[in-house]
Write a protein that holds these residues in place. Sequence first.
Motif, PDB file in Angstrom:
ATOM      1  N   ARG A   1      -3.806  -0.555   3.160  1.00  0.00           N
ATOM      2  CA  ARG A   1      -4.858   0.297   2.753  1.00  0.00           C
ATOM      3  C   ARG A   1      -5.678  -0.495   1.924  1.00  0.00           C
ATOM      4  O   ARG A   1      -6.964   0.211   0.953  1.00  0.00           O
ATOM      5  CB  ARG A   1      -4.274   2.266   1.467  1.00  0.00           C
ATOM      6  N   ASP A   2      -5.170  -1.333   1.053  1.00  0.00           N
ATOM      7  CA  ASP A   2      -6.025  -2.522  -0.263  1.00  0.00           C
ATOM      8  C   ASP A   2      -7.028  -3.158   0.614  1.00  0.00           C
ATOM      9  O   ASP A   2      -8.415  -3.428   0.147  1.00  0.00           O
ATOM     10  CB  ASP A   2      -5.586  -2.769  -0.962  1.00  0.00           C
TER      11      ASP A   2
ATOM     12  N   ALA B   1      -0.560 -10.811  -2.583  1.00  0.00           N
ATOM     13  CA  ALA B   1      -0.815  -9.719  -2.003  1.00  0.00           C
ATOM     14  C   ALA B   1       0.531  -8.733  -2.329  1.00  0.00           C
ATOM     15  O   ALA B   1       0.477  -7.546  -3.079  1.00  0.00           O
ATOM     16  CB  ALA B   1      -1.924  -9.321  -1.024  1.00  0.00           C
TER      17      ALA B   1
ATOM     18  N   LYS C   1       2.887  -5.590  -5.181  1.00  0.00           N
ATOM     19  CA  LYS C   1       3.335  -4.526  -4.473  1.00  0.00           C
ATOM     20  C   LYS C   1       4.644  -4.399  -4.896  1.00  0.00           C
ATOM     21  O   LYS C   1       5.826  -3.285  -4.344  1.00  0.00           O
ATOM     22  CB  LYS C   1       3.221  -3.986  -3.327  1.00  0.00           C
TER      23      LYS C   1
ATOM     24  N   GLY D   1       0.855  -0.186   1.424  1.00  0.00           N
ATOM     25  CA  GLY D   1       0.342  -0.193   0.536  1.00  0.00           C
ATOM     26  C   GLY D   1      -0.591  -0.933   0.927  1.00  0.00           C
ATOM     27  O   GLY D   1      -1.838  -1.189   0.682  1.00  0.00           O
ATOM     28  N   LEU D   2      -0.408  -2.460   1.168  1.00  0.00           N
ATOM     29  CA  LEU D   2      -1.069  -3.313   1.656  1.00  0.00           C
ATOM     30  C   LEU D   2      -2.769  -3.068   2.692  1.00  0.00           C
ATOM     31  O   LEU D   2      -2.851  -3.324   2.657  1.00  0.00           O
ATOM     32  CB  LEU D   2      -0.250  -4.287   1.661  1.00  0.00           C
TER      33      LEU D   2
END
Length: 429
Positions: free
Chosen positions: A130-131, A66, A70, A127-128
């Motif tokens: 949010r995923d 993951a 990014k 960002g992680l």
Amino acid sequence: MTQELNDGLPAREAALTLIEAALSRRGGIDEAASANGFRFLEPRERAFARALAMAVLRHLGPIDRALTAKLQKAPPERVMNLLRLGAAQAFYLEVPAFAAVATSVELAGANKTSRPFKGLVNAVLRGLLRDGQPADDPALLAPPWLYARWVAAFGAATAREIAGQIALEPATDLSLKPSANASALAEALEAELLDGGTLRLRRKGDVASWPHFEDGTWWVQDAAAAVPARLLTLKPGDSVLDLCAAPGGKTLQLAATGATVTALDRSPARLKRVDENLERTQMTAEVVAADAAVWEDTRTFDAILLDAPCSATGTFRRHPDVLWAARPGDVASLAGVQSRILDSAADRLKSGGQLVYCVCSLEPEEGEAQVEAFLARRKDMALEPITAGEGGSAGFPGASLTARGTLRLLPHHRDGGQDGFFAARFRKR
């Protein structure tokens, strides 16, 4: 993990140290956990730091996949470990997302190497999050080279079942003295009684504070690790040699039979654990610090148990660091050590005596291949097949017992998991 542990930067810094040590060298996490900087933490902080490090190591593959998605290029290792730490907090320890991000950014700013990457740590972790949590695909939970070996040895379906155990936090298993009241202890410890007499419990905290620890009624030992010693046919007074004995669980099993036990290990420091366990359980054994392959002692023994040095890939449930510290060349080099100690053990066995060889490894070179090579070069030794149900293995699936009469205990072969072990029994002609 309780909320009161979520605000401590010292614990997170200690977890970072544990992760760095675990990924850099075999046994590194144990050394780091015994260093002053870790030991001087409050007990609650130590527990949180270790839980954090274990969460990273159990889910390292999915986390890294993951993160890589990014990142345009790999950052310095400390920064990568900070990102892993932040992800593990939020996804696996129920730390609030804002705390996982904020503490990771603060740790980045406290170090000159990671300080220029504070913005990157903040952006990537947000960002992680949010995923959402990455899926624990079993094929990603082990290093690719090691997973490929398991596929080759056991097939794709079994390899996935083995690797699926990496993400699961294990229970604690206890072995009991033969005189112990297993049912009463199970009730006192809120434990499940397994076949063979092992107790399995989900209790947390310092084991020294658990009921009946002080009176030496039980000791910590994985259910699979307890099987090999039970494969020896012993009676009171038999002479037994426990080779590579530390930390001593199998020594205690052998001593509990009434046999006269000699426990040998090359590490004096590790043998201190054997002495402590013998004292606590009020059992006796001769404890010797020596190299098993070249020990200068002319005695022969009625029975020998050899738990040989190995890659330890079967112990990943409690020690996920072994997967990431291992290197492809380790298996071949350790196989050479095992063959030398096996020959030394055979030379120390009386005619008609039994030898049990075992390793906490999932690698065939350290198990099945050792058996065939040993029998080819030692015509004075014969394989004595293990039969179904021996050693407290009644609850194992038939797949645990090989066609050759050896045991290949895999981590998913027991409900709730177990260590991966291989065991074979020989008789001297």
